[in-house]
Design an enzyme around this catalytic site. Sequence first.
Site, PDB file in Angstrom:
ATOM      1  N   ARG A 238       7.682 111.600 -14.960  1.00  0.00           N
ATOM      2  CA  ARG A 238       7.439 113.036 -15.024  1.00  0.00           C
ATOM      3  C   ARG A 238       7.793 113.537 -16.424  1.00  0.00           C
ATOM      4  O   ARG A 238       8.748 113.041 -17.038  1.00  0.00           O
ATOM      5  CB  ARG A 238       8.290 113.793 -13.998  1.00  0.00           C
ATOM      6  N   GLU A 267       0.934 120.185 -17.642  1.00  0.00           N
ATOM      7  CA  GLU A 267      -0.322 119.440 -17.480  1.00  0.00           C
ATOM      8  C   GLU A 267      -1.403 120.367 -16.969  1.00  0.00           C
ATOM      9  O   GLU A 267      -1.112 121.224 -16.120  1.00  0.00           O
ATOM     10  CB  GLU A 267      -0.102 118.276 -16.507  1.00  0.00           C
ATOM     11  N   HIS A 286      -2.209 111.641 -17.043  1.00  0.00           N
ATOM     12  CA  HIS A 286      -1.528 111.435 -15.746  1.00  0.00           C
ATOM     13  C   HIS A 286      -2.426 110.560 -14.855  1.00  0.00           C
ATOM     14  O   HIS A 286      -2.734 110.918 -13.717  1.00  0.00           O
ATOM     15  CB  HIS A 286      -1.226 112.783 -15.062  1.00  0.00           C
TER      16      HIS A 286
HETATM   17  C1  OXD Z   1       2.479 110.901  -7.746  1.00  0.00           C
HETATM   18  C2  OXD Z   1       1.811 111.047  -9.070  1.00  0.00           C
HETATM   19  O1  OXD Z   1       3.549 111.487  -7.567  1.00  0.00           O
HETATM   20  O2  OXD Z   1       0.605 110.741  -9.187  1.00  0.00           O
HETATM   21  O3  OXD Z   1       1.954 110.203  -6.880  1.00  0.00           O
HETATM   22  O4  OXD Z   1       2.467 111.421 -10.044  1.00  0.00           O
END
Ligand code: OXD
Length: 316
Positions: A238, A267, A286
């Site tokens: 993250r 994002e 991502h």
């Molecule tokens: C998830 C992501 O949490 O794609 O699955 O970040």
Amino acid sequence: MKITNILINLHNNAIAAFSNNQRHIERIRKALPDVRISVVSEKADFMEKLPEAECALVWSFKADWYASAHKLKAVFTPAAGHDWVAADPSGRVKTFYGSFHGRIMRESLLSMILYFNRRIGTSLADQQIKNWGRNNYSNCSALFSQHVLIIGCGSLGISTAELLKAFGARVTGVRRSISGEIPPCVDRMIPFDRLEEYLPLADHVVLVLPGGKQTRGIFTDKHFKAIKPGAFLYNLGRGNCYHEEDLLYALKFGQLGGAGLDVFEEEPLSPLSPLWEQQNVLITPHSSAISQEYIDLFIQELLERFQMFETVNQDY
Ligand code: OXD
């Protein structure tokens, strides 16, 4: 405890690989022939059917929806993060988050590591100008002589470590606290408070931390400063675990050799972000878990969980 009725809303407008298709649904029906399966793709249909559902497979679920879901026993979401599916405030309904992502994400990470180790950016630039630059590779290093530090070494980190170990890398895992067995693919597991000792030793620093209050800003300026000169940093967890200004400073004026970044504080990453312009940064949107196998891995995990509950005769 038996589930006799499942409501599925796994339609994902933004990412095709995150949506169920007919084959996925057939797979569930075949594995659970006695269970009634309803599939919807609109929120209104989902809300209408929710009061009858015993189990829901979803991408999002708000805390106040539980109030109308009287028969609901379990919510399953493919997402690893807890960002989109709220837990039941009353604790009655169990929530299960996906933990299968490592098998996809580790390949994304490996591609980033090899991109930097093998100077792929230089190869692409040389190809553009038809330059035969063999000596550009003289300072390449191989993973089998390198040390990788995985910060947030849970199931995803361990899955990644398995692959790195196959390449012969030395792997140190970092966890908030250490308990339980350490798998053989991890050479050493250290607690987070010893991170500064190990940062100067690692050639690759991998962040796969979950989001949330506990990890916000956990990787600070002092950690960036402790990184070995020329080492590479990757973030596939993250974007809130550090301040992006600290990362930028380390890339511009510090000793960071480069960074592979899949997640960001905000994002989508703003077109105005200086990270886009930064040399030696590889940006992915991502996407480290996006792959055609995604929903199949989710279904496999779901069926294994169902089976486990039945085998141990445990309540959801
Ligand atoms: C998830 C992501 O949490 O794609 O699955 O970040």
